[in-house]
Design a protein around this motif. Structure first.
Motif, short mmCIF file in Angstrom:
data_model
loop_
_atom_site.label_atom_id
_atom_site.label_comp_id
_atom_site.label_asym_id
_atom_site.label_seq_id
_atom_site.Cartn_x
_atom_site.Cartn_y
_atom_site.Cartn_z
N ASN A 65 8.31 -3.16 -8.36
CA ASN A 65 6.94 -3.68 -8.34
C ASN A 65 6.50 -3.91 -6.90
O ASN A 65 7.22 -4.54 -6.12
CB ASN A 65 6.86 -4.98 -9.14
N ARG A 66 5.30 -3.41 -6.57
CA ARG A 66 4.78 -3.62 -5.21
C ARG A 66 3.57 -4.55 -5.20
O ARG A 66 3.03 -4.83 -4.14
CB ARG A 66 4.39 -2.29 -4.56
N GLU A 92 0.83 -1.20 0.00
CA GLU A 92 0.00 0.00 0.00
C GLU A 92 0.87 1.26 0.00
O GLU A 92 1.99 1.25 0.51
CB GLU A 92 -0.93 -0.01 1.22
N THR A 93 0.35 2.34 -0.56
CA THR A 93 1.07 3.62 -0.59
C THR A 93 0.93 4.33 0.73
O THR A 93 -0.04 4.12 1.46
CB THR A 93 0.51 4.51 -1.71
N MET A 106 10.32 -12.86 -0.74
CA MET A 106 10.17 -11.79 -1.73
C MET A 106 10.77 -10.52 -1.16
O MET A 106 10.65 -10.26 0.03
CB MET A 106 8.70 -11.59 -2.08
N LYS A 107 11.43 -9.74 -2.03
CA LYS A 107 12.13 -8.52 -1.60
C LYS A 107 11.44 -7.32 -2.19
O LYS A 107 11.05 -7.31 -3.37
CB LYS A 107 13.60 -8.56 -2.05
N PHE A 108 11.32 -6.22 -1.36
CA PHE A 108 10.74 -4.95 -1.76
C PHE A 108 11.70 -3.84 -1.37
O PHE A 108 12.42 -3.94 -0.37
CB PHE A 108 9.38 -4.71 -1.09
N THR A 109 11.75 -2.73 -2.17
CA THR A 109 12.67 -1.61 -1.92
C THR A 109 11.85 -0.35 -1.69
O THR A 109 10.91 -0.05 -2.45
CB THR A 109 13.62 -1.40 -3.09
N LEU A 110 12.19 0.44 -0.61
CA LEU A 110 11.50 1.67 -0.23
C LEU A 110 12.50 2.81 -0.10
O LEU A 110 13.67 2.57 0.23
CB LEU A 110 10.76 1.49 1.09
#
Length: 1278
Positions: free
Chosen positions: A1214-1215, A1204-1205, A1231-1235
């Protein structure tokens, strides 16, 4: 109350005089006769006293011209009296002069007529009792305008015309009322107390307010004219005439006001004017001028009335009374003040000034003493207080008056007995006592009223004995009876106005002696459970009865005095001198009809008691006997006979034996005096009974009197004379009964009647002609005729129903006649001996004596009395023999679902009569009262519940018949069947019912019911178990579904064996055209062509096992397989029971096969932040999400991850991620996410929450969010 002056008893009301309402108006308005002057009007009667005193000197307005003694010419002149011939001539002349009367005059004539109609009813005779609503009403008297009021005071010397000069000189010099004992012309001179004329003066002759109706002058309308001068002249003339008429009206009103003011009487004027005048703006100034000029007071002195309908006049009259009530009360209050002032000046021990000549010469009576003046003033004060409505004050004044009177009577010097003043004072004392009682009742103090009443009775009773007027004189009892009667009348009037007197238990009526000397209120010093009824306020009937008994004593004392006079006249000296009784009032007593007086009082008591409840009605019956007794004693035998005939049965029903005996003796005396031989014969028979009260030789002579009466006389009618001895002992002791209480038809039942003559009854000389036995049903009476006498003390007679029966019908002392017989019942019902009649016939006489039998206690035989084992009965009940049918119902112990169960009912006639049989079958509903589809079948009739009236035909004795019923139940349960058999037997009608019904036939129907209970069971009990297994990925690909193995065990639950012909497993998906099968039958342990296995016989010990394999397709979400609703296959049994004729198919469905996904997801997502969780602003950092599938067999499909934003953060890359391929059981995927943080935290510590990452599993409606574990905050630094 007619024994006393009405003025002394009537309730006083304020008196209002209304004048000016003559029936025919003599003073028309000038509009109709403008040339008529006042001098030309004919003056009314007595009008000279209302005008200026030019012709009658200076005599006051209210002073009559004639003698000072009040006479009839000083009364108010009635307005409706006929006029003289001279007056009629004047009227005729006026009619000729005025032919055309305008509409206004007609309206006023009608108004006067209606006013007289509204006011006249309010001026009638005063009432002793006034209701609460009428105690403030005026007594309104219509008088002539020239009415003369009685003189207020006169000079004693002017009224003494026959006195000597010296006597006149000794009279009082101050003026007094013409009714004062100090005035020689007064009827009370010199020692009178109070006279009724004083009450009449204030109640009828001297008003408290005077209302004068006058016609207000109204000018004629001015005719239209073209000449203004003429119109002005006419208008000026009308105003001048109006002024002149108003001045005359002012003089008349002012003169009347001045003269009435001398007496303190308020004058109120009512001006009658038309509606047009009432609406005129000039009316108010004109009325103000009239009121001020005539000096009328500003309060309630001037009213204006226009012609209104008659129904509105009562409201005007009521408003007039309301307006003048305070003025009237003020008038009477002023009178009361003057009376109290005089009362306070009454000397205690010295006499008032009286003529000295009468005392010195010993001539005439002494003057009225202080006690007498106190009596006068107390009476007047009480009367004025009562008219004002102050009842408590009035009662105290009346009590003071009574006490002073009692003191005066205590001295024979003050009031010598049997003088005129003594009699007047005694009447006054009685009336004062009545007024005291009435005022207590006004305040609803019923119980307290007994105290003054009995105190008056005791005090003056004792005084009467001292005067020689005691219980031995008729005068004493006359006075006592008068007191009780007036007290009863007072209570009756109070009850009619709403006073409630408790209806207690019927009291014992007091004797006359007890009523003459009642105990004082404090007689009972301690409370007791029962007291003298005289101490409790009873209903008025109680006191009417007491007055009647006292009047009887009065009659007895009068008869004693009359007998003494007759004895004296019978002697030689008395006949020579012409003896006359010295008893006062004896000559008047001879004119009194004592019997009528007593009957009147008893009748009043009887009428009031009849209106009370049932308990008081018994007392009313006793009072009716007293009335009949007085009729008999006064030689009014015809009236006494009618009373005795009407009340005798009531006393017999009440078993009031002493009164019945008295009635019988008096009745017989009346019958002898009137020659009523039928009543005499009937009474002679009744007096022969044991409890008649006649004893000894008189009883023995009664039979001779009866026989002599029948020989020498003849009855007036040929009809039998019935003698009913109900309510008393019979002439003979009679017992009757039957040997048994119940019997079937056509059987004889013995009965016995015992007639025994009591030892105290003498009828041995009477030979009865016959004895008639009556039955309660329609059978003929049994008649026993008389035969020659028998010497046996106990005689037995055998009676046959249709033969001629005879017996010795004469009874000596203690002789007994025993009658034995038997009756046969032809129709069912109860039969009893309804009555016995002893008939005595001689000449034209036919006496029928009704005997009332008692129950039979023992059975008499020649060898003695016996008491049977069964109880003897007073009646016998004939009943029909019940139908003897044997009913047998045959059926299996239990039934199977969908099986046609055979039920056989067999009926056997075990009776000796032919019967017609019909059958009805009712299938009771189940527990829920719903139709479950069960059916009954019999003779091609099919019904879900009831098959009614199936004929089974005629059954001769010992014959049988049967019927088969089939029951089918589609569901298991318990079935209850009710069988109803109606059997009909034809019987011949009884000959005693009707002589014309010999050929008729009576049908009798009885019902026999039976019940059958059949449990309905399932033919097979099928038990199933399911085992699921997940398909491997290699065999069916991703999401291939699962396999289900169904194990089945079949047993037979019922006690009956079944033959299984075939078992099949039918797949329901074979009929599904197109589409993918959710559940598919793969294989089963059943072989399609298994001929060697079936048929088989199964019972309760049999168990049969089989299995089937099903393939389940995967659902929408991981872990789901199969269909939760659809039945995948059916297990079909083809079988028959040992009693069935055809095969039956039973289907058992395989339960739905379905693997449900867990309510909580098997996925465990965990969020991993950088370690340590510290990041820099505007620099990217990585976070990791680990998703683990914990399901042991299923893969996780359709897994979606969404980032979510959030403000202050931005995603790099990709989120939104969809996991593919699905997660295998036990597999974990990272899974990896970047912020990138965009700003620092607003808080002082620098910590910020990272954007939320959501994990969803499934699609569509099955999509669910899975909670994410782990931390969610990082420290952002510059």
């Amino acid at each position: 109350m007619n024994s006393y002056p009405h003025e002394f008893l009537a309730h006083p009301q304020p008196l209002m005089f209304v004048a000016g309402l003559n029936p025919i108006s003599r003073e028309r308005s000038v509009s109709s006769a403008s040339t008529t002057s006042v001098s030309n009007r004919r003056p009314s009667v007595g009008a000279s006293s209302l005008l200026e005193p030019t012709t009658v000197g200076n005599i006051a307005l209210t002073t009559p011209i004639t003698s000072p003694t009040p006479r009839n010419d000083s009364l108010p002149s009635p307005l409706d009296e006929s006029v003289t011939s001279e007056e009629k001539k004047v009227e005729d002349e006026q009619k000729e002069q005025v032919e055309d009367v305008d509409e206004r005059d007609k309206e006023f004539e009608e108004l006067v007529y209606n006013l007289r109609g509204a006011l006249t009813p309010m001026g009638g005779k005063g009432k002793v009792w006034l209701g609460q609503e009428g105690r403030k009403d005026f007594r309104i008297v219509l008088v002539d305008k020239g009415v003369r009021l009685p003189m207020r005071k006169i000079n004693p010397s002017s009224s003494s015309t026959s006195q000597s000069q010296s006597s006149v000189a000794d009279l009082p010099t101050s003026p007094h009322s013409p009714l004062s004992p100090l005035i020689p012309s007064s009827p009370l001179y010199p020692d009178g107390l109070i006279a009724p004329v004083w009450v009449r003066k204030h109640a009828e002759l001297v008003p408290s307010v005077f209302v004068l109706f006058l016609r207000l002058y109204e000018s004629k309308p001015i005719p239209s004219s073209d000449d203004p001068e003429v119109n002005a002249a006419e208008e000026a003339a009308n105003k001048a005439m109006e002024k002149d008429q108003d001045d005359q009206l002012i003089r008349e009103i002012g003169d009347r006001r001045r003269r009435l003011g001398e007496r303190g009487i308020k004058l109120t004027v009512v001006l009658m004017a038309s509606a047009a005048t009432l609406d005129s703006p000039a009316l108010d100034p004109r009325l103000s001028y009239l009121r001020r000029a005539s000096a009328l007071s500003a309060k309630a002195s001037l009213f204006v009335l226009t012609p209104v309908p008659a129904d509105q006049l009562p409201d005007f009259v009521q408003s007039l009374q309301d307006a003048l009530y305070d003025s009237a009360m003020e008038y009477y209050s002023n009178h009361a003040k003057r009376v109290r002032k005089k009362r306070s000046r009454v000397p205690v021990s010295q006499n008032i000034l009286s003529p000295t000549t009468a005392q010195g010469q010993g001539q005439g009576s002494r003057a009225l003493g202080p006690q007498g003046w106190a009596v006068r003033y107390d009476w007047k004060a009480g009367w004025f207080a009562e008219v004002r409505g102050d009842f408590e004050t009035a009662r105290r004044h009346y009590e003071d008056c009574w006490n002073e009177l009692a003191k005066m009577f205590s001295s024979t010097t003050t009031l010598p007995p049997r003088t005129k003043r003594w009699a007047e004072a005694k009447v006054l004392a009685d009336c004062v006592a009545v007024r005291i009682c009435k005022l207590l009742l006004y305040d609803d103090q019923g119980p307290r009223v007994l105290n003054p009443f009995f105190v008056h009775l005791k005090r003056f009773g004792d005084l009467s004995r001292g005067w020689g007027i005691g219980e031995e004189t008729f005068e004493f009892w006359s006075w006592i009876a008068r007191q009780y009667r007036i007290f009863a009348e007072l209570l009756e009037m109070a009850q009619q106005s709403g006073l409630r007197i408790a209806s207690l238990a019927p009291p014992t009526f007091p004797t006359a002696v007890a009523a003459a000397a009642p105990p004082p209120p404090d007689y009972y010093t301690t409370p007791i459970s029962s007291g003298n009824p005289l101490q409790v306020l009873q209903q008025p009937a109680f006191y009417y009865y007491t007055a009647a008994t006292c009047s009887i004593q009065r009659q007895l004392r009068y008869q004693e005095a009359l007998a003494a006079e007759n004895d004296a006249l019978g002697s030689e000296a008395g006949s020579t001198s012409g003896y006359v009784s010295t008893a006062p009032g004896f000559a008047n007593e001879k004119k009194v009809d004592h019997a009528a007086l007593v009957i009147e009082l008893f009748t009043k008591a009887y009428s009031l008691l009849k209106e009370q409840d049932h308990a008081q009605n018994r007392m009313a019956l006793f009072v009716a006997f007293r009335i009949a007794e007085v009729y008999c004693q006064s030689a009014q035998y015809d009236l006494a006979l009618r009373f005795f005939d009407r009340i005798s049965q009531g006393f017999k029903r009440e078993r009031w034996s002493p009164i019945v005996r008295q009635i019988r003796k008096l009745w017989y005396e009346c019958a002898q005096q009137t020659g009523n031989v039928e009543s005499a014969a009937r009474l002679l028979v009744e007096m022969m009974s044991p409890d008649s009260g006649v004893e000894g030789e008189e009883r023995a002579a009664l039979q001779e009197d009866l026989l002599s009466l029948m020989k020498t006389t003849s009855p007036s009618s040929k009809e039998p004379i019935a003698v009913d001895l109900e309510g008393q002992s019979s002439l003979l002791n009679v017992q009757a009964g039957f040997w048994q209480s119940e019997s079937t038809l056509s059987q004889s039942v013995p009965y016995q009647i015992i007639l025994r003559c009591p030892g105290d009854v003498a009828i041995g000389d009477i030979q009865f002609s016959s004895l008639i036995i009556s039955w309660s049903d329609n059978r003929d009476d049994t008649v026993i005729n008389a035969s020659e006498g028998s010497q046996e003390q106990i005689e037995f007679v055998k009676v046959e129903q249709n033969d001629e029966n005879k017996a010795a019908l004469e009874w000596g002392e203690e002789k007994t006649l025993v009658i034995n017989g038997g009756i046969i019942g032809n129709v069912e019902g109860e039969v009893r001996i309804s009555g016995l009649k002893l008939c005595l016939k001689q000449g034209s006489w036919d006496l029928q004596i009704q005997l009332n039998p008692d129950d039979l206690e023992e059975w008499m035989t020649p060898k003695g009395a016996i008491v049977p084992v069964q109880a003897l009965s007073s009646s016998v009940d004939f009943i029909l023999k019940s139908h003897d049918l044997d009913v047998e119902i045959t059926h299996v112990p239990s039934a199977f679902v969908s099986e046609d169960v055979e039920i056989i009912i067999k009926v056997t006639n075990q009776d000796d009569r032919e019967m017609v049989i019909s059958l009805s079958v009712f299938l009771q509903p189940g527990d829920g009262d719903e139709d479950d589809g069960s059916t009954l079948t019999m003779d091609n009739q099919i019904s879900p519940t009831l098959i009614k009236d199936i004929p089974l035909g005629k059954l001769s004795p010992s014959a049988s018949t049967s019927k088969t019923i089939f029951l089918r139940a589609p569901m298991e349960g318990t079935k209850i069947l009710d069988f109803s058999l109606q059997s009909t037997v034809k019987l011949p009608a009884s000959r005693t019912v009707s002589p014309t019904s010999d050929d008729q036939v009576v049908e009798r129907t009885e019902e026999i019911t039976r019940t059958a209970v059949i449990p309905v069971l399932r033919p097979f009990e099928v038990k199933m178990a399911v085992k699921y297994s997940q398909k491997l990925e290699g065999t069916g690909g991703a999401g291939a579904g699962a396999n289900a193995i169904v194990g089945i065990l079949v047993e037979v639950p019922g006690p009956r064996a079944v033959r299984v012909e075939k078992i099949e497993m039918l797949d329901n998906d074979k009929n599904n055209e197109g589409g993918e099968e959710d559940v598919k039958l793969v294989s089963s342990s059943l072989v399609d062509d298994d001929v060697d296995t079936f048929p088989q016989d199964w019972d309760q010990s049999t168990s049969y096992a089989l299995s089937a394999k099903f393939s389940l397709s995967s659902g929408l979400r991981g872990g789901t397989a199969g269909d939760p609703i659809k039945v995948p296959a059916n297990l079909v049994f083809t079988w028959k029971s040992d009693s069935s004729k055809s095969s039956i198919t039973t289907i058992h469905p395989i339960p739905p096969l379905f693997i449900e996904s867990p309510r909580e997801s098997y996925l465990i997502p965990t969020l991993h932040l950088p370690q340590p969780p510290t990041v820099k602003i505007h620099e990217p950092f990585d976070i990791h999400l680990n998703v683990l599938n914990t399901h042991p067999t299923s893969s996780a499909t359709n897994v979606n991850i969404v980032g979510e934003t959030k403000e202050n953060f931005v995603w790099l890359g990709n989120r939104n991620i969809i996991l593919s391929p699905p997660l295998k059981p036990g597999e974990a995927r990272m899974m990896k996410f970047t912020l990138i943080p965009l700003s620092l935290s607003s808080s002082s510590d620098g910590w910020m929450e990272v954007p939320k990452i959501s994990v969803f599993e499934g699609e569509g409606e099955d999509r669910e969010e899975v909670s994410v574990k782990g931390g969610n905050v990082v420290l952002v630094r510059p």
